[in-house]
Design a protein around this motif. Structure first.
Motif, PDB file in Angstrom:
ATOM      1  N   ASP A 118       6.367  -8.557   8.820  1.00  0.00           N
ATOM      2  CA  ASP A 118       5.814  -8.537   7.480  1.00  0.00           C
ATOM      3  C   ASP A 118       5.736  -7.076   7.032  1.00  0.00           C
ATOM      4  OD1 ASP A 118       4.929 -10.227   5.610  1.00  0.00           O
ATOM      5  OD2 ASP A 118       2.914 -10.509   6.435  1.00  0.00           O
ATOM      6  N   VAL A 119       6.258  -6.752   5.857  1.00  0.00           N
ATOM      7  CA  VAL A 119       6.241  -5.352   5.416  1.00  0.00           C
ATOM      8  C   VAL A 119       5.538  -5.242   4.060  1.00  0.00           C
ATOM      9  CG1 VAL A 119       7.609  -3.300   4.863  1.00  0.00           C
ATOM     10  CG2 VAL A 119       8.412  -4.886   6.633  1.00  0.00           C
ATOM     11  N   THR A 120       4.594  -4.314   3.940  1.00  0.00           N
ATOM     12  CA  THR A 120       3.970  -3.992   2.653  1.00  0.00           C
ATOM     13  C   THR A 120       4.634  -2.729   2.114  1.00  0.00           C
ATOM     14  OG1 THR A 120       1.844  -4.927   3.325  1.00  0.00           O
ATOM     15  CG2 THR A 120       1.805  -3.354   1.498  1.00  0.00           C
ATOM     16  N   TYR A 121       5.166  -2.797   0.900  1.00  0.00           N
ATOM     17  CA  TYR A 121       5.792  -1.633   0.258  1.00  0.00           C
ATOM     18  C   TYR A 121       4.811  -1.091  -0.775  1.00  0.00           C
ATOM     19  CZ  TYR A 121      10.065  -3.440   2.395  1.00  0.00           C
ATOM     20  OH  TYR A 121      11.003  -3.887   3.291  1.00  0.00           O
ATOM     21  N   LEU A 122       4.182   0.016  -0.468  1.00  0.00           N
ATOM     22  CA  LEU A 122       3.186   0.581  -1.375  1.00  0.00           C
ATOM     23  C   LEU A 122       3.841   1.193  -2.606  1.00  0.00           C
ATOM     24  CD1 LEU A 122       0.862   2.465   1.142  1.00  0.00           C
ATOM     25  CD2 LEU A 122       0.368   0.299  -0.015  1.00  0.00           C
ATOM     26  N   ASP A 123       3.129   1.086  -3.725  1.00  0.00           N
ATOM     27  CA  ASP A 123       3.591   1.742  -4.952  1.00  0.00           C
ATOM     28  C   ASP A 123       3.452   3.251  -4.803  1.00  0.00           C
ATOM     29  OD1 ASP A 123       4.309  -0.369  -6.638  1.00  0.00           O
ATOM     30  OD2 ASP A 123       2.201  -0.833  -7.015  1.00  0.00           O
ATOM     31  N   VAL A 124       4.302   3.949  -5.520  1.00  0.00           N
ATOM     32  CA  VAL A 124       4.183   5.399  -5.594  1.00  0.00           C
ATOM     33  C   VAL A 124       3.760   5.697  -7.025  1.00  0.00           C
ATOM     34  CG1 VAL A 124       5.369   7.581  -5.274  1.00  0.00           C
ATOM     35  CG2 VAL A 124       6.061   5.595  -3.952  1.00  0.00           C
ATOM     36  N   HIS A 125       2.826   6.604  -7.211  1.00  0.00           N
ATOM     37  CA  HIS A 125       2.320   6.868  -8.554  1.00  0.00           C
ATOM     38  C   HIS A 125       3.289   7.761  -9.341  1.00  0.00           C
ATOM     39  CE1 HIS A 125      -1.805   5.107  -8.099  1.00  0.00           C
ATOM     40  NE2 HIS A 125      -1.259   4.950  -6.909  1.00  0.00           N
ATOM     41  N   GLU A 126       2.990   7.941 -10.629  1.00  0.00           N
ATOM     42  CA  GLU A 126       3.909   8.674 -11.492  1.00  0.00           C
ATOM     43  C   GLU A 126       4.107  10.112 -11.014  1.00  0.00           C
ATOM     44  OE1 GLU A 126       2.839   9.087 -15.633  1.00  0.00           O
ATOM     45  OE2 GLU A 126       4.834   9.947 -16.003  1.00  0.00           O
ATOM     46  N   ASP A 127       3.097  10.654 -10.332  1.00  0.00           N
ATOM     47  CA  ASP A 127       3.223  12.020  -9.806  1.00  0.00           C
ATOM     48  C   ASP A 127       4.065  12.086  -8.532  1.00  0.00           C
ATOM     49  OD1 ASP A 127       1.509  10.839  -8.015  1.00  0.00           O
ATOM     50  OD2 ASP A 127      -0.236  12.065  -8.500  1.00  0.00           O
ATOM     51  N   GLY A 128       4.600  10.936  -8.094  1.00  0.00           N
ATOM     52  CA  GLY A 128       5.460  10.928  -6.913  1.00  0.00           C
ATOM     53  C   GLY A 128       4.702  10.963  -5.601  1.00  0.00           C
ATOM     54  N   LEU A 129       3.419  10.556  -5.658  1.00  0.00           N
ATOM     55  CA  LEU A 129       2.587  10.602  -4.451  1.00  0.00           C
ATOM     56  C   LEU A 129       2.040   9.224  -4.098  1.00  0.00           C
ATOM     57  CD1 LEU A 129       0.629  13.876  -5.358  1.00  0.00           C
ATOM     58  CD2 LEU A 129       2.477  13.659  -3.696  1.00  0.00           C
ATOM     59  N   VAL A 130       1.965   8.983  -2.794  1.00  0.00           N
ATOM     60  CA  VAL A 130       1.329   7.783  -2.268  1.00  0.00           C
ATOM     61  C   VAL A 130      -0.165   8.094  -2.138  1.00  0.00           C
ATOM     62  CG1 VAL A 130       1.155   6.344  -0.189  1.00  0.00           C
ATOM     63  CG2 VAL A 130       3.405   7.043  -1.042  1.00  0.00           C
ATOM     64  N   ARG A 131      -1.024   7.147  -2.461  1.00  0.00           N
ATOM     65  CA  ARG A 131      -2.466   7.368  -2.368  1.00  0.00           C
ATOM     66  C   ARG A 131      -2.998   6.934  -0.998  1.00  0.00           C
ATOM     67  NH1 ARG A 131      -1.141   9.764  -6.214  1.00  0.00           N
ATOM     68  NH2 ARG A 131      -1.910   9.647  -8.349  1.00  0.00           N
ATOM     69  N   PRO A 132      -3.675   7.849  -0.282  1.00  0.00           N
ATOM     70  CA  PRO A 132      -4.207   7.488   1.040  1.00  0.00           C
ATOM     71  C   PRO A 132      -5.124   6.262   0.993  1.00  0.00           C
ATOM     72  CG  PRO A 132      -4.414   9.851   0.673  1.00  0.00           C
ATOM     73  CD  PRO A 132      -3.930   9.256  -0.612  1.00  0.00           C
ATOM     74  N   GLU A 133      -5.930   6.130  -0.071  1.00  0.00           N
ATOM     75  CA  GLU A 133      -6.845   4.978  -0.119  1.00  0.00           C
ATOM     76  C   GLU A 133      -6.066   3.666  -0.252  1.00  0.00           C
ATOM     77  OE1 GLU A 133      -6.862   7.597  -2.152  1.00  0.00           O
ATOM     78  OE2 GLU A 133      -7.021   7.033  -4.266  1.00  0.00           O
ATOM     79  N   GLU A 134      -4.890   3.733  -0.821  1.00  0.00           N
ATOM     80  CA  GLU A 134      -4.078   2.512  -0.921  1.00  0.00           C
ATOM     81  C   GLU A 134      -3.444   2.168   0.425  1.00  0.00           C
ATOM     82  OE1 GLU A 134      -1.506   2.786  -4.380  1.00  0.00           O
ATOM     83  OE2 GLU A 134      -3.242   3.190  -5.667  1.00  0.00           O
ATOM     84  N   VAL A 135      -3.169   3.213   1.223  1.00  0.00           N
ATOM     85  CA  VAL A 135      -2.692   2.963   2.589  1.00  0.00           C
ATOM     86  C   VAL A 135      -3.801   2.253   3.349  1.00  0.00           C
ATOM     87  CG1 VAL A 135      -1.969   4.032   4.765  1.00  0.00           C
ATOM     88  CG2 VAL A 135      -1.165   4.986   2.587  1.00  0.00           C
ATOM     89  N   GLU A 136      -5.017   2.779   3.228  1.00  0.00           N
ATOM     90  CA  GLU A 136      -6.159   2.211   3.956  1.00  0.00           C
ATOM     91  C   GLU A 136      -6.395   0.755   3.549  1.00  0.00           C
ATOM     92  OE1 GLU A 136      -9.861   4.459   3.706  1.00  0.00           O
ATOM     93  OE2 GLU A 136     -10.333   3.705   5.717  1.00  0.00           O
ATOM     94  N   ALA A 137      -6.312   0.496   2.244  1.00  0.00           N
ATOM     95  CA  ALA A 137      -6.571  -0.867   1.760  1.00  0.00           C
ATOM     96  C   ALA A 137      -5.519  -1.854   2.262  1.00  0.00           C
ATOM     97  CB  ALA A 137      -6.614  -0.868   0.231  1.00  0.00           C
TER      98      ALA A 137
END
Ligand SMILES: *Cc1c(COP(=O)(O)O)cnc(C)c1O
Length: 401
Positions: A118-137
């Motif tokens: 099972d793979v979760t593909y996190l969104d990347v924000h407009e600034d081109g950065l992944v949010r650590p809190e979204e990784v945690e969630a």
């Protein structure tokens, strides 16, 4: 203008003179097999271990945590599949990654999905950065691995890896990072940053193509990818590409020494290029202006096709790249630019210029002299640009009423 300006260092780099010089004796003189017991073999083994040590020092790792591979793609495959196969038996079959990873990561994850992971593909924000809190969630009880790239190869944004590392450690989840674009350009310390696995590649930092390495924290269990002989302590079979390994170690050592000074110079050229290029109307910089690789300039120009821009730049001797995947026979714009939320029509007009320490201020002058002219020329022939202009005129008229 016939002078060649190589400004595609994120695609590959030339082998530096010192790297080549360090490599050559290993083809003709020190050609022994590191596994052989006679002196020529022992000499080779010694060079192999010295190379491993040099690389370990630059990453804040121990030499026995470095394994040589055929490049970045193999290191990514090995880290992700190796952990997935190892932890599957413990009921862990979930992987977290992001939507803008290199295909070596994305396609590896897709292959694992076909096998039932099972793979979760996190969104990347407009600034081109992944949010650590979204990784945690996204972390679940069955999460085996988080794999987030250190720096993006197209838009150059540097991810908050130390923060993500702290989160992974807190939750007992392994962290792999594809650091192919980052090693030698960004200070990396695997221990301080809680990185469990890290991929790197030679040809992005003035070593040859076809050589790379995987760092894996001591004691970490993950399956082998290449089975065979006992090389790399039984973890990666195949007679070592010793000349390339020596080249890789010299290149990494050179990149890590004097990084700050070199980056300041490259960053100066980068920022001047960005500032001047953004004076072209309807242009934009992709990704955060500060949290980006020292040599990365990623722009979009509305109303034109990135490929046409590249062709015209090439005619003037400038090697750059566009994000779109036209080489793969598809006309889809880059998955990276779509991941940061750009609409298709804007993502089509992308240009990536990636500088290295071999570039000069004169290169920047020449690129800046060409770019506005080429963009204007292409827009003059573009039906899309005509539409944009008509639309703009319309809104202005409406505003005036
Ligand atoms: C180039 C690159 C790779 C692939 O490395 P190879 O050595 O060419 O296999 C993987 N990830 C990123 C971010 C890259 O830029």
């Amino acid at each position: 203008m016939n002078r060649l300006i190589y400004a595609d260092n994120a695609a590959t780099t030339p082998v530096s003179k010192t790297v080549l010089e360090a490599m050559l004796p290993f083809y003709t003189e020190h050609y022994g097999n590191p596994s052989s017991l006679y002196s020529k073999g022992r000499e080779a083994k010694k060079a192999l271990e010295e190379a491993r040590e040099k690389i370990a020092i630059c990453l804040g790792a121990q030499p026995n945590e470095i394994f040589f591979t055929s490049g970045g793609s193999e290191a990514d495959n090995w880290a992700i599949k190796g952990v997935a196969y190892e932890l599957r038996n413990k009921g862990k079959k979930h992987i977290i990654t992001s939507k803008f990873e290199h295909h070596a990561v994305l396609h590896t994850c897709a292959a694992l999905e076909r096998e039932g992971f099972d793979v979760t593909y996190l969104d990347v924000h407009e600034d081109g950065l992944v949010r650590p809190e979204e990784v945690e969630a996204a972390i679940r009880p069955d999460t085996a691995l988080v794999t987030i790239m250190y720096a993006n190869n197209e838009i150059g944004t540097i991810q908050p890896i130390p923060e993500i590392g702290a989160i992974c450690q807190k939750h007992g989840v392994l962290l792999h990072t594809d650091a192919v674009q980052a090693v030698g350009n960004v200070p990396i310390h695997v221990k301080d940053q809680n990185i469990d696995l890290l991929s790197l590649s030679g040809h992005k930092l003035h070593a040859p193509k076809g050589i790379g390495a995987l760092y894996s924290r001591r004691g970490l269990r993950f399956s082998n990818l290449i089975d065979g002989g006992a090389q790399e302590r039984g973890r990666r079979a195949g007679t070592e590409n010793l000349a390339a390994i020596v080249g890789l170690s010299v290149a990494i050592q050179e990149a890590c020494n004097g990084m700050e000074e070199r980056n300041a110079r490259i960053q100066g050229m980068r920022d001047r290029l960005i500032k001047e290029a953004l004076k072209i109307e309807r242009s934009r910089l992709n990704g955060d202006a500060v949290r980006r690789l020292p040599g990365n300039v990623s722009l979009c120009f509305e109303g034109i096709e990135g490929e046409s821009l590249l062709l015209l730049l090439d005619l003037q001797g400038v090697c750059a790249s566009s994000g779109s995947a036209c080489t793969s026979g598809s006309l889809d714009p880059s998955h990276v630019l779509l991941a940061i939320g750009l609409p298709h029509e804007i993502a089509h007009g992308s240009l990536r210029i990636s500088l290295s320490d071999e570039n000069t201020e004169e290169d920047i002058d020449d690129i800046l002299a060409l770019l506005p002219k080429i963009v204007t020329r292409l827009r003059d022939m573009s039906p899309l640009w005509e539409q944009i202009q008509a639309k703009e005129k319309n809104t202005k008229q409406q505003e005036a009423q």
